[in-house]
Design a protein around this motif. Sequence first.
Motif, PDB file in Angstrom:
ATOM      1  N   VAL A  88       0.994  -1.039   0.082  1.00 24.37           N
ATOM      2  CA  VAL A  88       0.111  -0.062  -0.007  1.00 24.37           C
ATOM      3  C   VAL A  88       0.883   1.243  -0.021  1.00 24.37           C
ATOM      4  CG1 VAL A  88      -1.670   1.243   1.312  1.00 24.37           C
ATOM      5  CG2 VAL A  88      -1.976  -1.147   1.030  1.00 24.37           C
ATOM      6  N   ASP A  89       0.810   2.246  -0.794  1.00 26.41           N
ATOM      7  CA  ASP A  89       1.147   3.551  -0.879  1.00 26.41           C
ATOM      8  C   ASP A  89       0.836   4.586  -0.028  1.00 26.41           C
ATOM      9  OD1 ASP A  89       2.982   2.907  -3.087  1.00 26.41           O
ATOM     10  OD2 ASP A  89       1.138   2.794  -4.326  1.00 26.41           O
ATOM     11  N   VAL A  90      -0.417   4.591   0.014  1.00 21.70           N
ATOM     12  CA  VAL A  90      -1.231   5.618   1.142  1.00 21.70           C
ATOM     13  C   VAL A  90      -2.545   4.993   1.712  1.00 21.70           C
ATOM     14  CG1 VAL A  90      -2.474   6.633  -0.763  1.00 21.70           C
ATOM     15  CG2 VAL A  90      -1.903   8.083   1.189  1.00 21.70           C
ATOM     16  N   ALA A  91      -2.878   5.451   2.791  1.00 23.93           N
ATOM     17  CA  ALA A  91      -4.236   5.034   3.435  1.00 23.93           C
ATOM     18  C   ALA A  91      -4.983   6.183   3.747  1.00 23.93           C
ATOM     19  CB  ALA A  91      -4.117   4.009   4.544  1.00 23.93           C
ATOM     20  N   ILE A  92      -6.401   5.899   3.137  1.00 28.26           N
ATOM     21  CA  ILE A  92      -7.405   7.193   3.736  1.00 28.26           C
ATOM     22  C   ILE A  92      -8.207   6.275   4.863  1.00 28.26           C
ATOM     23  CG2 ILE A  92      -9.404   8.137   2.905  1.00 28.26           C
ATOM     24  CD1 ILE A  92      -8.029   7.788  -0.031  1.00 28.26           C
ATOM     25  N   VAL A  93      -8.389   6.994   5.910  1.00 27.60           N
ATOM     26  CA  VAL A  93      -8.582   6.717   7.252  1.00 27.60           C
ATOM     27  C   VAL A  93      -9.560   7.562   7.846  1.00 27.60           C
ATOM     28  CG1 VAL A  93      -6.777   4.788   7.522  1.00 27.60           C
ATOM     29  CG2 VAL A  93      -6.791   7.205   8.545  1.00 27.60           C
ATOM     30  N   ASP A  94     -10.530   7.154   8.802  1.00 27.97           N
ATOM     31  CA  ASP A  94     -11.137   7.998   9.703  1.00 27.97           C
ATOM     32  C   ASP A  94     -10.994   7.771  11.065  1.00 27.97           C
ATOM     33  OD1 ASP A  94     -12.514   5.796  10.123  1.00 27.97           O
ATOM     34  OD2 ASP A  94     -14.495   6.379   9.503  1.00 27.97           O
ATOM     35  N   ASN A  95      -9.692   6.938  11.433  1.00 21.26           N
ATOM     36  CA  ASN A  95      -9.203   6.725  12.749  1.00 21.26           C
ATOM     37  C   ASN A  95      -7.766   6.537  12.687  1.00 21.26           C
ATOM     38  OD1 ASN A  95      -8.658   5.472  15.309  1.00 21.26           O
ATOM     39  ND2 ASN A  95      -9.646   3.715  14.912  1.00 21.26           N
ATOM     40  N   PRO A  96      -7.073   7.644  13.301  1.00 22.57           N
ATOM     41  CA  PRO A  96      -5.739   7.697  13.179  1.00 22.57           C
ATOM     42  C   PRO A  96      -5.039   6.848  13.962  1.00 22.57           C
ATOM     43  CG  PRO A  96      -6.371   9.626  14.424  1.00 22.57           C
ATOM     44  CD  PRO A  96      -7.912   8.823  14.000  1.00 22.57           C
ATOM     45  N   ALA A  97      -5.777   5.902  14.825  1.00 22.40           N
ATOM     46  CA  ALA A  97      -5.205   5.026  15.722  1.00 22.40           C
ATOM     47  C   ALA A  97      -5.032   3.899  14.996  1.00 22.40           C
ATOM     48  CB  ALA A  97      -5.967   4.852  16.898  1.00 22.40           C
ATOM     49  N   LEU A  98      -5.327   3.508  13.875  1.00 19.32           N
ATOM     50  CA  LEU A  98      -4.795   2.171  13.138  1.00 19.32           C
ATOM     51  C   LEU A  98      -3.560   2.214  12.829  1.00 19.32           C
ATOM     52  CD1 LEU A  98      -7.739   2.437  10.362  1.00 19.32           C
ATOM     53  CD2 LEU A  98      -7.764   0.801  12.200  1.00 19.32           C
ATOM     54  N   GLN A  99      -2.863   1.126  13.180  1.00 16.19           N
ATOM     55  CA  GLN A  99      -1.352   0.879  13.007  1.00 16.19           C
ATOM     56  C   GLN A  99      -1.057   0.430  11.660  1.00 16.19           C
ATOM     57  OE1 GLN A  99       0.562   1.572  15.743  1.00 16.19           O
ATOM     58  NE2 GLN A  99      -1.158   2.466  16.374  1.00 16.19           N
ATOM     59  N   LEU A 100      -0.783   1.629  10.974  1.00 15.20           N
ATOM     60  CA  LEU A 100      -0.497   1.376   9.400  1.00 15.20           C
ATOM     61  C   LEU A 100       0.943   2.243   9.172  1.00 15.20           C
ATOM     62  CD1 LEU A 100      -3.940   2.133   7.875  1.00 15.20           C
ATOM     63  CD2 LEU A 100      -2.692  -0.117   8.166  1.00 15.20           C
ATOM     64  N   ALA A 101       1.844   1.508   8.570  1.00 16.82           N
ATOM     65  CA  ALA A 101       3.148   2.332   8.132  1.00 16.82           C
ATOM     66  C   ALA A 101       3.077   2.968   7.090  1.00 16.82           C
ATOM     67  CB  ALA A 101       4.087   0.900   8.362  1.00 16.82           C
ATOM     68  N   VAL A 102       2.106   3.399   6.791  1.00 16.38           N
ATOM     69  CA  VAL A 102       2.125   4.372   5.247  1.00 16.38           C
ATOM     70  C   VAL A 102       1.551   5.671   5.484  1.00 16.38           C
ATOM     71  CG1 VAL A 102       1.707   2.079   3.832  1.00 16.38           C
ATOM     72  CG2 VAL A 102       0.028   3.372   4.782  1.00 16.38           C
ATOM     73  N   PRO A 103       1.695   6.648   4.581  1.00 21.11           N
ATOM     74  CA  PRO A 103       1.386   7.926   5.023  1.00 21.11           C
ATOM     75  C   PRO A 103      -0.296   7.769   5.187  1.00 21.11           C
ATOM     76  CG  PRO A 103       2.793   7.907   3.103  1.00 21.11           C
ATOM     77  CD  PRO A 103       2.505   6.583   3.661  1.00 21.11           C
ATOM     78  N   LEU A 104      -0.946   8.304   5.886  1.00 19.06           N
ATOM     79  CA  LEU A 104      -2.275   8.742   6.117  1.00 19.06           C
ATOM     80  C   LEU A 104      -2.952   9.902   5.708  1.00 19.06           C
ATOM     81  CD1 LEU A 104      -2.748   7.327   9.913  1.00 19.06           C
ATOM     82  CD2 LEU A 104      -2.684   6.214   7.610  1.00 19.06           C
ATOM     83  N   VAL A 105      -4.329   9.803   5.055  1.00 25.21           N
ATOM     84  CA  VAL A 105      -5.096  10.892   4.719  1.00 25.21           C
ATOM     85  C   VAL A 105      -6.251  10.581   5.630  1.00 25.21           C
ATOM     86  CG1 VAL A 105      -6.608  11.930   2.970  1.00 25.21           C
ATOM     87  CG2 VAL A 105      -4.421  11.306   2.396  1.00 25.21           C
TER      88      VAL A 105
END
Length: 112
Positions: free
Chosen positions: A42-59
């Motif tokens: 994954v290059d980028v993630a679009i989320v509505d919960n910043p607590a998700l543990q993802l090692a990619v840039p978040l929108v």
Amino acid sequence: MAGRRLTVLIALGDAGRAERLSASLAAGEEFAPVAVGGVSGVDVAIVDNPALQLAVPLVLLSARPVAAVNGSAGRVFAVLPLNAEDGLIAAAARLAAAGYHAVRDEEALETS
């Protein structure tokens, strides 16, 4: 990023919104949306919960200002309103994947 599609993870609490956004992004040639289970490559993630543990840039789609997003500042590259249009979300995702942070002018002034 011509020639290479960005793989974007869409992880929203509103499943209907997530499906609509995924369809909107997939309609163009720039994005390859994936479901929450498919996090590899994954290059980028679009989320509505910043607590998700993802090692990619978040929108982050949120009603809260960027300064109120605790503990995720290094991973959150853009904060948009919950009701942001798909085109704006797509633009923020492209910027985040390229390493840019997108903030509104008044937010940038508060942090300088």
